[in-house]
Design an enzyme around this catalytic site. Structure first.
Site, PDB file in Angstrom:
ATOM      1  N   ARG A 113       0.814  -1.212   0.000  1.00 25.05           N
ATOM      2  CA  ARG A 113       0.000   0.000   0.000  1.00 25.05           C
ATOM      3  C   ARG A 113       0.854   1.271   0.000  1.00 25.05           C
ATOM      4  O   ARG A 113       1.772   1.432   0.787  1.00 25.05           O
ATOM      5  CB  ARG A 113      -0.944   0.008   1.198  1.00 25.05           C
ATOM      6  N   HIS A 125       5.096 -10.749   1.856  1.00 26.07           N
ATOM      7  CA  HIS A 125       5.668  -9.775   2.792  1.00 26.07           C
ATOM      8  C   HIS A 125       6.993 -10.269   3.368  1.00 26.07           C
ATOM      9  O   HIS A 125       7.644  -9.566   4.155  1.00 26.07           O
ATOM     10  CB  HIS A 125       4.645  -9.521   3.919  1.00 26.07           C
TER      11      HIS A 125
END
Length: 679
Positions: free
Chosen positions: A393, A423
């Protein structure tokens, strides 16, 4: 799990932001560092309105119709934000602005521009500001104006000589010019908001009309990207298209200065379709995250810099990878220099024995040396495979930019499936030496990003341990498949803890082992440091451990849904939160294990998203020297009584009584690592 209690994640996050505000209110901090904490608070709140407020608004609407099983906390969140913004104003206008006058700095805040700088301000307006001003008459149907996300505007009310009125939207071009303009005089420095420069010169723009009102406004919009799980094309193209729409999202907050006439407020609300957003009366100035850009160049008003330490005296002679074969290395940024991590990628790019490089990239620097090294590696004939997470994001555009550059030189670019974020922070280098394949790896708690490494606390381990590196290679093979999940792709990870495979189950087993030890009357302890704690299965297991007598010490920076100190549920759990000059970011998991501690580091918080919708990697620390070092660092943080606060059973930030010896853990860690330079 039904008999356990959990704190709301959004209220918890707002209380973390309150801890940031507490730091801004500390009189012992250098003045400009207090200003920076105000900037961080404001930036965090903007992100909350972009990311979380849409969820709260939706749940509130569902609750009104009896369709929601989740708690409606919208009004409680709005009340909490209101109190925090009042505190913000008290600190900023009541403390910081007056204190700036001591070093002869006058920040003009809601006051006229003094005559002695009026000519310079006017010249700046004519020569610099006027070029970017674009007034829009809201009655002009030919102009389809749409207020962009978090951009600053004035709503200007004008009256012509014939008494006709009109409403004009005027942009405040802080995205194109500095928000503040500094003017030096014999008496010191004046700092003027760009907003006030425009206000002061409105008569230059509207020469034949009477100004009847001028009000600052800002609209915050939903930041969510609408990605199609079944999309068959290039993911980067889909993300790029959605990024173009992000700033056109649904309005979640309409922020306006006080004193806007009700008639005008209704007009704007209807004109821009803001009925479903939170209408918030703020101050005269918005986007106070820009305070970090105040043009104040006085070193005495800022922290004394801590120069990054040399983590290890790794010899310049020979290959870094040869050194890694002899032992594991760990680096603790930003206390220690990031240069050896850069050297890892740079040597991989140029070492003729290196044949393959694999790496995951989540957030990288805007001018990334690491990505440039990967581009060089591809140009040097090496096989380079990069897992680029396009759904990080607010970093999507930067990641797309770098992915295109790497792809253009032949790097094998892998994108995760739209339903799954990668991630993990891992890199693997394969060399061929004397006809044999040799591997070296990086495993980290934070991104491979030399910019954020300057202020995020993280841990990066270099290793040639074949037990870990073989499993890393298997994980890269899985990532190359672009699967939606690990279903039907069994990898029996024995050492790495990998979300989607074994991470949650392994943590549950580790907690169960401490529960068993406690029930046998043996010492049982768990220490966990992470950024966010939300996932209820793992929290429930910690509650169970507490009930069994396991002593649990948590350091949680932000979101925390676990309620500590509740008799019969969590009386053996304590939680600290540390906010200081660096952003606490590393994740550490320690299980007492009858005195032979099991220590893990990694990328995973205990959030729903980390456990169920991401690929994360936590890794064991097998080297006894590194393990002892990590235990020492975490012990300093557990004993912090200067920058740490204790969270009570309402998750309020409770100051710790500063009883000597005083421990400011970040400073203590720096001094500890500095002392090791001579070991």
């Amino acid at each position: 799990m039904d008999h356990y209690s959990f704190f709301d994640r959004d209220l918890s996050w707002l209380l973390f932001n309150e801890r940031i505000l507490m730091e801004a209110g500390k009189e012992t901090l250098p003045l400009m560092e207090r200003v920076n904490f105000l900037s961080i608070f404001s930036s965090n709140l903007d992100e909350f309105y972009r990311v979380r407020m849409p969820v709260l608004l939706a749940l509130h609407n569902l609750a009104k119709h009896g369709n929601s099983e989740k708690e409606d906390v919208l009004l409680e969140a709005q009340e909490l934000i209101g109190h925090q913004q009042q505190k913000f104003g008290q600190v900023f206008t009541g403390e910081i602005i007056p204190l700036l006058k001591a070093p002869k700095i006058t920040l003009l805040f809601n006051e006229p521009i003094p005559n002695e700088i009026a000519d310079k301000v006017s010249d700046y307006f004519y020569s610099q500001v006027m070029a970017f001003l674009q007034p829009i008459d809201l009655a002009d149907t030919k102009k389809n104006f749409f207020p962009e996300n978090n951009r600053l505007y004035f709503l200007v009310n004008l009256q012509a000589e014939n008494k006709t009125e009109r409403n004009v939207i005027l942009n405040i071009p802080s995205n194109q010019l500095p928000r503040f303009y500094g003017v030096n005089t014999d008496d010191g420095q004046y700092i003027v908001f760009l907003d006030d420069i425009i206000r002061h010169n409105l008569d230059k723009l509207f020469k034949n009309e009477v100004l009847t009102g001028c009000y600052s406004i800002k609209i915050t919009r939903d930041a969510e990207l609408d990605l199609d799980d079944e999309y068959q094309g290039d993911l980067s193209e889909q993300v790029e298209k959605q990024l173009l729409k992000r700033d056109l999202g649904i309005a979640t907050r309409f922020l306006h200065q006080p004193g806007v006439p009700l008639r005008t407020l209704h007009f704007i609300t209807d004109k821009f379709n803001l009925q479903s957003s939170s209408v918030v009366e703020g101050g005269m100035y918005h986007n106070l995250k820009d305070l970090s850009g105040l043009p104040v160049n006085n070193p005495s008003l800022r922290y004394t810099r801590w120069a990054p330490l040399v983590g290890y005296h790794v010899s310049d002679a020979g290959s870094l990878f040869d050194h890694i074969e002899t032992r594991d290395y760990i680096f603790h940024t930003p206390y220690q220099s990031y240069n050896t991590i850069l050297r890892f990628f740079n040597e991989a790019a140029t070492d003729i024995s290196v044949k393959e490089i694999s790496v995951t990239l989540y957030r990288v620097a805007s001018d990334s040396r690491i990505v440039n090294a990967l581009i060089s590696a591809a140009n040097n004939g090496k096989k380079v495979r990069v897992m680029v997470e396009l759904k990080a994001r607010f970093d999507e555009a930067n990641n797309i930019k770098w992915a295109k550059k790497m792809k253009a030189v032949g790097v094998d670019i892998i994108y995760s499936n739209t339903a799954l974020k990668v991630h993990a922070k891992i890199a693997l280098v394969k060399r061929q030496v004397d006809g044999r394949d040799k591997y070296s790896g990086l495993l980290a708690t934070g991104n491979f990003n030399e910019s954020t490494a300057a202020f995020y606390t993280d841990h990066i381990m270099m290793t040639a341990n074949s037990l870990l590196l073989r499993e890393m290679e298997l994980l890269f093979m899985f990532l190359a498949k672009g699967k939606k999940s690990a279903d039907g792709y069994p990898i029996d990870f024995k050492h790495l803890l990998v979300a989607q495979f074994n991470l949650q189950d392994r943590f549950l087993v580790l907690i169960d082992q401490e529960i068993a030890n406690a029930k046998q009357g043996l010492p049982a302890f768990i220490t966990i440091k992470l950024n966010n704690l939300e996932e209820r299965t793992l929290i429930a297991k910690l509650y169970e451990a507490s009930q069994a007598g396991v002593k649990i010490s948590l350091i949680v920076r932000s979101i925390c849904c676990l309620i500590p100190g509740v008799q019969g549920m969590s009386e053996n759990i304590t939680i600290k939160r540390i906010v200081d000059r660096y952003l606490e970011h590393g994740r550490i998991f320690i299980f007492h294990n009858r005195g032979d501690e099991k220590v893990f580091l990694g990328s995973a918080d205990w959030m729903n998203r980390n456990i169920y919708r991401r690929v994360e990697v936590c890794f064991p620390v097998y080297d006894n020297h590194i393990k002892a070092e990590v235990l020492q660092l975490i012990n300093l943080q557990l004993n912090d009584n200067v920058q740490a606060v204790r969270l009570n059973n309402e998750l309020q930030n409770i100051n710790i009584q500063p009883i000597p010896p005083l421990v400011q853990s970040q400073k203590a860690i720096y001094e500890f690592l500095k002392s090791k330079l001579n070991d």
